[in-house]
Motif scaffolding. Structure first.
Motif, PDB file in Angstrom:
ATOM      1  N   SER A 105       0.887  -1.183  -0.048  1.00 65.95           N
ATOM      2  CA  SER A 105       0.040   0.104  -0.207  1.00 65.95           C
ATOM      3  C   SER A 105       0.837   1.176  -0.017  1.00 65.95           C
ATOM      4  N   THR A 106       2.185   1.161  -0.370  1.00 62.47           N
ATOM      5  CA  THR A 106       3.253   2.482  -0.409  1.00 62.47           C
ATOM      6  C   THR A 106       2.702   3.089  -1.664  1.00 62.47           C
ATOM      7  N   VAL A 107       2.956   4.399  -1.503  1.00 69.26           N
ATOM      8  CA  VAL A 107       2.732   5.194  -2.615  1.00 69.26           C
ATOM      9  C   VAL A 107       4.001   5.834  -3.164  1.00 69.26           C
ATOM     10  N   PHE A 108       4.635   5.580  -4.263  1.00 67.47           N
ATOM     11  CA  PHE A 108       5.701   6.230  -4.646  1.00 67.47           C
ATOM     12  C   PHE A 108       5.413   7.355  -5.450  1.00 67.47           C
ATOM     13  N   GLU A 109       5.578   8.594  -4.941  1.00 64.97           N
ATOM     14  CA  GLU A 109       5.273   9.864  -5.802  1.00 64.97           C
ATOM     15  C   GLU A 109       6.073  10.191  -6.888  1.00 64.97           C
ATOM     16  N   GLY A 110       7.434   9.869  -6.616  1.00 65.81           N
ATOM     17  CA  GLY A 110       8.623  10.074  -7.840  1.00 65.81           C
ATOM     18  C   GLY A 110       8.935   8.737  -8.312  1.00 65.81           C
ATOM     19  N   ASP A 111      10.159   9.009  -9.066  1.00 71.44           N
ATOM     20  CA  ASP A 111      10.542   7.709  -9.424  1.00 71.44           C
ATOM     21  C   ASP A 111      10.842   6.646  -8.250  1.00 71.44           C
ATOM     22  N   ALA A 112      10.670   5.421  -8.650  1.00 77.50           N
ATOM     23  CA  ALA A 112      11.085   4.356  -7.753  1.00 77.50           C
ATOM     24  C   ALA A 112      12.084   3.449  -8.493  1.00 77.50           C
ATOM     25  N   ARG A 113      13.350   3.641  -7.962  1.00 81.45           N
ATOM     26  CA  ARG A 113      14.419   3.020  -8.508  1.00 81.45           C
ATOM     27  C   ARG A 113      14.939   1.864  -7.818  1.00 81.45           C
ATOM     28  N   PHE A 114      15.037   0.741  -8.306  1.00 81.23           N
ATOM     29  CA  PHE A 114      15.566  -0.634  -7.672  1.00 81.23           C
ATOM     30  C   PHE A 114      16.413  -1.482  -8.439  1.00 81.23           C
ATOM     31  N   GLU A 115      17.100  -0.985  -9.551  1.00 84.40           N
ATOM     32  CA  GLU A 115      17.849  -1.393 -10.128  1.00 84.40           C
ATOM     33  C   GLU A 115      18.961  -2.291  -9.505  1.00 84.40           C
ATOM     34  N   SER A 116      19.226  -3.333 -10.062  1.00 85.24           N
ATOM     35  CA  SER A 116      20.325  -4.208  -9.455  1.00 85.24           C
ATOM     36  C   SER A 116      20.084  -4.584  -7.803  1.00 85.24           C
ATOM     37  N   ALA A 117      18.943  -4.077  -7.271  1.00 83.02           N
ATOM     38  CA  ALA A 117      18.557  -4.381  -5.913  1.00 83.02           C
ATOM     39  C   ALA A 117      18.623  -6.035  -5.831  1.00 83.02           C
ATOM     40  N   THR A 118      18.816  -6.355  -4.566  1.00 79.10           N
ATOM     41  CA  THR A 118      18.527  -7.809  -4.049  1.00 79.10           C
ATOM     42  C   THR A 118      17.704  -7.826  -2.973  1.00 79.10           C
ATOM     43  N   PHE A 119      16.523  -8.739  -3.254  1.00 79.14           N
ATOM     44  CA  PHE A 119      15.591  -8.935  -2.387  1.00 79.14           C
ATOM     45  C   PHE A 119      15.751 -10.393  -1.424  1.00 79.14           C
ATOM     46  N   LYS A 120      16.524 -10.559  -0.226  1.00 80.03           N
ATOM     47  CA  LYS A 120      16.631 -11.894   0.156  1.00 80.03           C
ATOM     48  C   LYS A 120      15.781 -12.810   0.618  1.00 80.03           C
ATOM     49  N   GLY A 121      14.609 -12.090   1.018  1.00 77.97           N
ATOM     50  CA  GLY A 121      13.244 -12.246   1.633  1.00 77.97           C
ATOM     51  C   GLY A 121      12.307 -11.971   0.720  1.00 77.97           C
ATOM     52  N   LYS A 122      11.010 -12.236   1.221  1.00 78.16           N
ATOM     53  CA  LYS A 122       9.947 -11.730   0.480  1.00 78.16           C
ATOM     54  C   LYS A 122       9.913 -10.312   0.031  1.00 78.16           C
ATOM     55  N   ALA A 123       9.513 -10.071  -0.926  1.00 77.78           N
ATOM     56  CA  ALA A 123       9.350  -8.443  -1.554  1.00 77.78           C
ATOM     57  C   ALA A 123       7.728  -8.224  -1.543  1.00 77.78           C
ATOM     58  N   HIS A 124       7.377  -7.300  -0.793  1.00 73.50           N
ATOM     59  CA  HIS A 124       5.890  -7.132  -0.766  1.00 73.50           C
ATOM     60  C   HIS A 124       5.405  -5.827  -1.267  1.00 73.50           C
ATOM     61  N   PHE A 125       4.982  -5.765  -2.482  1.00 76.88           N
ATOM     62  CA  PHE A 125       4.479  -4.485  -3.161  1.00 76.88           C
ATOM     63  C   PHE A 125       2.982  -4.279  -3.132  1.00 76.88           C
ATOM     64  N   GLU A 126       2.335  -5.184  -2.443  1.00 71.68           N
ATOM     65  CA  GLU A 126       0.810  -5.375  -2.868  1.00 71.68           C
ATOM     66  C   GLU A 126       0.253  -3.998  -2.625  1.00 71.68           C
ATOM     67  N   SER A 127      -0.894  -3.689  -3.737  1.00 73.47           N
ATOM     68  CA  SER A 127      -1.388  -2.641  -3.474  1.00 73.47           C
ATOM     69  C   SER A 127      -0.727  -1.346  -3.429  1.00 73.47           C
ATOM     70  N   ALA A 128       0.646  -1.362  -4.131  1.00 69.37           N
ATOM     71  CA  ALA A 128       1.306  -0.202  -3.848  1.00 69.37           C
ATOM     72  C   ALA A 128       1.048   0.755  -5.247  1.00 69.37           C
ATOM     73  N   THR A 129       1.308   1.796  -5.145  1.00 68.29           N
ATOM     74  CA  THR A 129       1.197   2.873  -6.097  1.00 68.29           C
ATOM     75  C   THR A 129       2.283   3.405  -6.562  1.00 68.29           C
ATOM     76  N   PHE A 130       2.718   3.257  -7.950  1.00 68.73           N
ATOM     77  CA  PHE A 130       3.853   3.896  -8.368  1.00 68.73           C
ATOM     78  C   PHE A 130       3.673   5.070  -9.476  1.00 68.73           C
TER      79      PHE A 130
END
Length: 632
Positions: A105-130
């Motif tokens: 449910s997070t809102v990213f009002e500007g650019d959301a940049r995750f290039e080359s990021a690593t999520f070692k656990g679960k990555a939750h972006f449910e209902s998020a708004t970009f």
């Protein structure tokens, strides 16, 4: 990033070791400090976080986030008025997230940049708004990635991203372009009910190693899946393609399901390779389209075409039952591998072990064949019962049907059963295989194909016969006429007297189509006639004429009465060369409906009358059979 190459931003370098890790921590400096957020002292970290407000821009490139650290950052960005976490511009390039990364449910009002990021656990972006660009290039998700019901209002870029576990994008909305080219999904990829309002790109060897679910997804722009590799099943059931759908050179190593999918403007689908089944059952094509598949099975049950279509296939068995089309539709076998737009040849490595590139049609039941064209296909397994306007079906090139079985059996006890080769329908094979005492060689029906009998097959043969006759293919029409008569002979609703007549017609000449059978009977009849004439029909001797004169009293006129003795029945040796010659002369004249003038006994007269009736009929049947085979 290389372990030996430092990042382009000022980095923390915590834990650097000249021998083992000369770079150390890659986290960017927190403003006003020389270390990253993860290595700030608690006092400095609290002071930094206290200065943030909802919607603030953040930059934590290369930083390693634990669950408490990320939760602390989100706490200060939580908007108490709306109850949601708001980021401004968020930069997490090359960041590492340990444990659960919760952005629900997070809102990213500007650019959301995750290039080359690593999520070692679960990555939750449910209902998020970009609200701006979301960039996940080369990002690695080592556990489940949840984007369920997320909304991407600008570009969503997942180029070369790696999803090592399940990727959940169901009900996600992509309002602008969605870029997944070269992405790798090592487990299930779920895009069910997702909406792509602009272009969706999964091309350039995007790889789905688990199940790919795009069921009920809506693609409003172009959908590119060219060169994508689906190693598990791919489900596009009930998907809607409002723009172009490009699957050129895609490879499906499992089933490719397009059940009830809607292609509103797609002008081509393929060429693609599928190692299992391509299922288009219930799908709808709104415009002219060309389908090019190299796949063992294509299922098009109740598929609808609203415009002209061409289906070009290799290695394929097609189930076309109850398909609907009102414009010309062609199913054709492609003799050579498909050529791509760049001139290269479509690789068919996934089909290694398939019997050959031939195309077979398994069923046309329920199809209106008035606009159907089949080219170079094998119809030996095809089920035709229930096909409408079958007489208008167009067959082009080398279209083949099944044939009667080859002779089976041996000579140890009984002579082998022999069937004259002719075109037959698969359904006749199935029906004869179920009859009591059926000869070997007739193929049984597959489970679920239903049972048909002579009543259903007779009109099918009749329609095919008419179609071949209209196409001036008389030998082919003759085979289907034979099949029609066979079905009438065995049909229960035909009167018994008519069945007996048909049986006699079949036995004497194969319904006027088996010249050898009629000639055999003719030869047998002639031999029988010769034998009977030699034994009973030719008189003993040629009768001599006698003259008797009577002189009336008182006159000189003599009246001669000429009489001829009745032929005498033969006695003694009846089977002589002279009698054979006379009998042969009588028989040959009978064949051409002439009288030989030979003196015959009373029995011989009746024998000659019978032969003059039967033998010309048999000769006529033989001539008719030859004519039916060579007529054009």
């Amino acid at each position: 990033m290389s372990t030996s190459q430092p990042p382009s931003w000022p980095h923390c370098a915590h834990g650097a070791d000249p021998a083992t890790d000369p770079v150390g921590c890659r986290g960017i400096h927190v403003p006003g400090h020389t270390v990253c957020l993860a290595h700030l002292t608690d006092t400095d970290r609290n002071a930094y976080l206290a200065g943030l407000t909802p919607g603030a821009n953040i930059d934590h490139r290369g930083t390693t986030f634990t669950e408490p650290l990320l939760r602390g950052l989100e706490t200060v960005l939580h908007d108490s008025a709306t109850g949601i976490v708001r980021f401004g511009r968020a930069r997490f390039e090359s960041a590492t997230f340990k444990g659960k990364a919760g952005f629900d449910s997070t809102v990213f009002e500007g650019d959301a940049r995750f290039e080359s990021a690593t999520f070692k656990g679960k990555a939750h972006f449910e209902s998020a708004t970009f609200k701006s660009n979301a960039v996940f290039h080369s990002t690695v998700f080592e556990d489940d990635a949840w984007f369920h019901s997320a909304t991407f209002k600008s570009n969503a870029a997942f180029r070369s991203a790696t999803f090592k576990n399940n990727a959940w994008f169901h009900s996600t909305v992509f309002e602008d372009d969605a870029w997944f080219h070269s992405a790798t999904f090592k487990s299930n990829a779920v895009f069910r009910s997702a909406t792509f309002k602009s272009n969706a790109a999964f091309h350039s060897t995007a790889t789905f190693e688990g199940i790919a679910l795009f069921g009920s997804a809506v693609f409003k722009g172009k959908a590119w899946f060219g060169s994508a590799v689906f190693k598990g099943e791919a489900w596009f059931d009930f998907a809607v393609f409002k723009g172009e759908a490009r699957f050129g050179s895609a490879v499906f190593k499992g089933d490719a399901h397009f059940d009830s999918a809607i292609f509103e403007r797609a002008d081509e689908l393929g060429p693609l390779v599928c190692a299992a089944r391509v299922v288009l059952s219930g799908a709808t094509f709104g415009g002219p389209v060309t389908l090019e598949f190299a796949a063992p099975h294509l299922v098009c049950r109740r598929t609808r075409w609203a415009a002209t279509a061409e289906i070009r296939l290799r290695y394929t068995t097609v189930d076309f039952a109850h398909a609907v089309f009102e414009y010309p539709l062609t199913i054709a076998a492609e003799p050579a591998p498909f050529v791509l737009t760049d001139g290269s040849v479509l690789a068919e490595d996934a089909l290694v072990g398939e019997p050959g590139p031939e195309v077979r049609v398994a069923s046309l039941r329920g199809v209106d064949a008035a606009h159907l064209v089949l080219a170079d296909v094998d119809l030996s397994p095809c089920l035709f019962t229930g096909t409408i306007h079958l007489d208008q079906l167009r067959l082009e090139g080398a279209c083949t049907f099944d044939t009667t079985p080859a002779p089976v059996g041996g000579w140890r006890r009984w002579p082998p059963v022999r069937f004259t080769k002719r075109r037959v329908l698969a359904e006749e094979h199935h029906w004869r295989a179920t009859r009591p005492g059926a000869a070997q060689g007739w193929d049984s029906a597959e489970p679920g194909t239903g049972r048909t009998g002579p009543l259903q097959l007779a009109p099918v043969y009749r329609a095919l016969r008419k179609g071949f006759e209209d196409g001036k293919h008389e030998p082919g029409a003759a085979d289907f006429y034979y099949g029609e008569m066979e079905m009438r002979r065995h049909a229960d609703d035909i009167p018994r007297a008519e069945r007996w007549l048909l049986t006699a017609y079949w036995a004497l000449s194969g319904y006027g189509l088996r010249a050898s059978r009629a000639l055999t009977w003719l030869g047998a009849a002639m031999l029988l006639t010769i034998g009977l004439l030699m034994g009973f029909g030719i008189a003993q001797d040629t009768p001599k004429q006698t003259a008797t004169g009577t002189v009336p009293p008182g006159g000189g006129t003599v009246v001669f009465e000429i009489d001829k003795d009745d032929p005498k029945n033969p006695a003694g040796d009846r089977f002589t060369g002279e009698r054979f010659e006379k009998a042969l002369n009588v028989t040959l004249n009978s064949v051409v409906f002439r009288s030989s003038g030979q003196d015959l006994t009373t029995a011989g007269t009746y024998i000659e009358m019978t032969s003059r009736l039967a033998e010309p009929v048999l000769l006529g049947l033989a001539v008719l059979a030859i004519r039916n085979r060579v007529k054009r």
